[in-house]
Each structure stands twice: as structure tokens, then as C-alpha cells.
Design an enzyme around this catalytic site. Sequence first.
Site, short mmCIF file in Angstrom:
data_model
loop_
_atom_site.label_atom_id
_atom_site.label_comp_id
_atom_site.label_asym_id
_atom_site.label_seq_id
_atom_site.Cartn_x
_atom_site.Cartn_y
_atom_site.Cartn_z
N ASN A 1 5.32 1.78 1.46
CA ASN A 1 4.45 0.84 0.75
C ASN A 1 5.25 -0.24 0.03
O ASN A 1 4.69 -1.02 -0.73
CB ASN A 1 3.62 1.58 -0.30
CG ASN A 1 2.80 2.70 0.30
OD1 ASN A 1 2.15 2.51 1.32
ND2 ASN A 1 2.82 3.85 -0.32
N HIS B 1 -9.26 7.08 -2.76
CA HIS B 1 -8.03 7.86 -2.92
C HIS B 1 -8.28 9.16 -3.72
O HIS B 1 -9.15 9.20 -4.59
CB HIS B 1 -7.03 6.99 -3.68
CG HIS B 1 -5.63 7.50 -3.70
ND1 HIS B 1 -5.11 8.16 -4.78
CD2 HIS B 1 -4.64 7.42 -2.79
CE1 HIS B 1 -3.84 8.48 -4.54
NE2 HIS B 1 -3.53 8.04 -3.33
N GLU C 1 -11.85 0.84 -3.88
CA GLU C 1 -10.52 0.25 -3.69
C GLU C 1 -10.74 -1.13 -3.09
O GLU C 1 -11.72 -1.35 -2.39
CB GLU C 1 -9.69 1.10 -2.72
CG GLU C 1 -9.38 2.48 -3.26
CD GLU C 1 -8.59 3.33 -2.25
OE1 GLU C 1 -7.85 2.76 -1.43
OE2 GLU C 1 -8.75 4.56 -2.30
N SER D 1 -6.50 2.60 1.74
CA SER D 1 -5.15 2.96 2.14
C SER D 1 -5.07 3.59 3.53
O SER D 1 -4.01 3.60 4.12
CB SER D 1 -4.55 3.91 1.10
OG SER D 1 -5.37 5.04 0.94
N ASP E 1 -9.65 -0.44 -7.63
CA ASP E 1 -8.26 0.00 -7.47
C ASP E 1 -7.58 -0.94 -6.47
O ASP E 1 -7.96 -1.00 -5.30
CB ASP E 1 -8.29 1.45 -6.96
CG ASP E 1 -6.90 2.04 -6.71
OD1 ASP E 1 -5.96 1.26 -6.46
OD2 ASP E 1 -6.77 3.28 -6.76
N HIS F 1 -3.11 -1.28 -3.03
CA HIS F 1 -2.50 -1.86 -1.82
C HIS F 1 -2.68 -3.37 -1.72
O HIS F 1 -2.31 -3.97 -0.72
CB HIS F 1 -3.06 -1.17 -0.57
CG HIS F 1 -2.61 0.24 -0.44
ND1 HIS F 1 -1.39 0.59 0.10
CD2 HIS F 1 -3.18 1.40 -0.83
CE1 HIS F 1 -1.24 1.90 0.06
NE2 HIS F 1 -2.33 2.42 -0.50
N LYS G 1 3.92 0.25 -5.23
CA LYS G 1 3.77 -0.20 -3.84
C LYS G 1 4.42 -1.57 -3.67
O LYS G 1 5.64 -1.65 -3.73
CB LYS G 1 2.31 -0.11 -3.45
CG LYS G 1 1.99 1.39 -3.26
CD LYS G 1 0.58 1.79 -3.12
CE LYS G 1 0.56 3.32 -2.92
NZ LYS G 1 -0.64 3.95 -3.44
#
Length: 385
Positions: free
Chosen positions: A46, A132, A175, A179, A204, A207, A238
Amino acid sequence: MDIFSSWLSKQKQAGQLRSLTPVIRATDGRINLAETGKALLDFSSNDYLALSLHPEVIAESHRYLDQAGCGAGAARLMSGDLKLYHNLEEKIARLKGKEAALLFGSGYMTNSGVIPALAGRHDVIFSDRLNHASIYDGCRLARAKLHRFHHNDLNHLEKLLRRHRGTGQALIVVESIYSMDGDFCPLRELAALKKRYDCLLMVDEAHATGLYGANGSGLIEEEGVTDLIDIAMGTFGKALGSYGAYIAASQNMVDYLINRARSFIYSTALPPAVIGASTAAVDIIQTEPKQRHELHKKARLFKNTLKKEGLDNLGPSQIIPVLVGDSDRAMTMASKLRKEGIFATAIRPPTVPPGTARLRFSITLHLSNDNILRCARLLLQTLKL
Ligand SMILES: *Cc1c(COP(=O)(O)O)cnc(C)c1O
């Protein structure tokens, strides 16, 4: 046989035993298997912008270490509230376009601490099915009524909201980039729903931070919905190449969480060297947009090479899922690629729905274009076998 060994052998028989793979990382980001010294191209990292090895990030980390020592020595609410945390929090608040920010030990600690502070036994949480594990664990700790909606399905979410919104506090958690599938959350439509049903919205950006938006703030910035997001969460582990995490929100929300988020209150503050690295990394993503453009170009190179051979549904981001279907086949393919020097992970049920086992590739600036093409070719060969 004790219960642990019988559990382990059962998992092994089912092909579901997880184990560690020690690697040694070179200063250019390449990894070697510790056992055999075999070189691997890392398609699992990541560290998207290769910031973990950026000279300024390393230098700033050294500087903080030299000035403030290895550890904070205490939690923030005790004597551990070093001034340097506040500097980074102010930077994060500016980056995310919010009044204030609060640092946490990790992304896992952020989600598992913030969610229970926002929703309790008499409240309700609406959570995307593909969220997640740290979000899921936060929801369980909250002991609120949990409704999971189909991945990115806002019609389903609205149906659940109509039925279960209730009169207490309601929290929607998503998110911005998922992910496993590397797909985007429809943030604008979601923000409209949140408003209509008077919920808190937590996003979130683990990423997305560093990779999207004019300042590299994330997808919230890119979609222009900053003011409709109550809690913007992100990590330094990340794309920022460091460790730790944060939320950005209103000053009131931050003051509230300082008093209520148990993973913040009852844990030692992050080490200064980590804060130095994160602080430098935040500056770099704002001043060097070229790096994220380069990363997206590399991701397109990989996807276009696969698309030419008929593969599709490769997603819009730097996380690229290649659907294989069968779990065993995904495992076999991952180990074949490993033999060819490619480290990519097989993602299997129950992490993803049955029949949708996949190989997951993530693109980073550690990878040269030649190596990305090599990986794509090897993957296409393996798929034909
Ligand atoms: C990685 C990740 C986390 C956890 O962050 P850490 O800092 O590694 O603990 C939380 N949420 C999402 C979506 C993630 O991908």
C-alpha cells in the site's frame, strides 16, 4: 492433540490456514524472500507513492527522533501531549478542509475507537457490507443496532434507512475506495441521503488519501463533498508511507472524541519519528501532485494491457482485482506467480462472496513500467493455463 493443533490442522486441510512470509526489503523497495533470497516484485504493497523511502520523509523522521526521543512516554491526556502532534493535526485539518483533526495510533484503533464513541446501545449504524474489519469491529464494540447494506447499493441503504432510522443517533459508515475491489463509493448521492435522513456520515479514506483530489486530500475533496462529511478518517500507513491514522471533523467533534474515544484515551501517543515521517509526507502530497499522476498512469498501463486481452471489471483505481472464481484456482495462480517472482495476494471467501475469489494487484511507484508489463504478461499466461 490440544484444541489449537486440531483447529490448525482443520484450517490447513481446508486450505484456509494463513501464515507469515518473512521478506527483506531493499532500499529501492524491492523485496526478497528471507528464506531463499528470491527476489519478488511487490504487487501487494500500500506504499503507493513510495513515500516510505522518500529522502525528505526519512530525514524529517530522523530529525524528530533526535529532538524528541524514541517514545512519547505517555498517553496524550497524561504528559504525552507533545507539541508536534498539534502541528501535524493542524496540517491534516487544513488538508481535509475541516476545523480540526485528531491523531490515533492506527487506522484499526481509529475505527474501533471512534465508532463506539458516536453510536451506543440505543443508536443505529448503517455500514457497507464490504467495509474493512476495523469498521466492523468498531460497530460491534458500539453495541448499536447494525444494518449492513449491499456493497455501494444506495437503494438498499435507503430502504434500510426508511425502515430502521429511528429517533436516536444514526451513523452511516463507508470507505471512499474499497480495499478489496478498488472501487469508489458514490459519495455525492450518499451525502444527499445522509442529509435527507439526518444521519452522521463517516468516510474511511485509507486507500484514497494522497492519491485523489487537487491537494491529494482524497476522494472527498475530488467529489467536492467535504462539508457534508461529518468524520473524514484516513491513515498514514498507506500512501503516506508512515504509520498511524487520524480523523478530521468539526472542533466540537474532536473535543468530544478526546473525551470519549477509548482507543485515543487509553493508549500511548505515537512515537516522534513516526510523526516526523507523516508530517513530511503530508507536505509532499500537497506540493508534488506529479507523483500521484504518475501512479495513476502506471495503474492504467497495467489495466490497459489486461483489457487488450479481454479482461474487464478491473476497477477505477490503483487497486486492481482480477476475478478468478474458484478459491483453489486463485491460490494456485498466486503461488505460480510467486514462483515467477510476483508477489500478489489471492483473496478468497469469506473475505469476498462465494465464487468470486480473485487475485489482487496494487500498483506503487516502486514498480517500473517494464516490471508492470512483465507482471501483466505473466498473469495473462497463468490465466490461460
Ligand atoms: C488499512 C485499513 C485500515 C487500518 O489502518 P491501519 O493504519 O493499517 O491500522 C482501516 N480501514 C481501511 C479501509 C483500511 O484499508
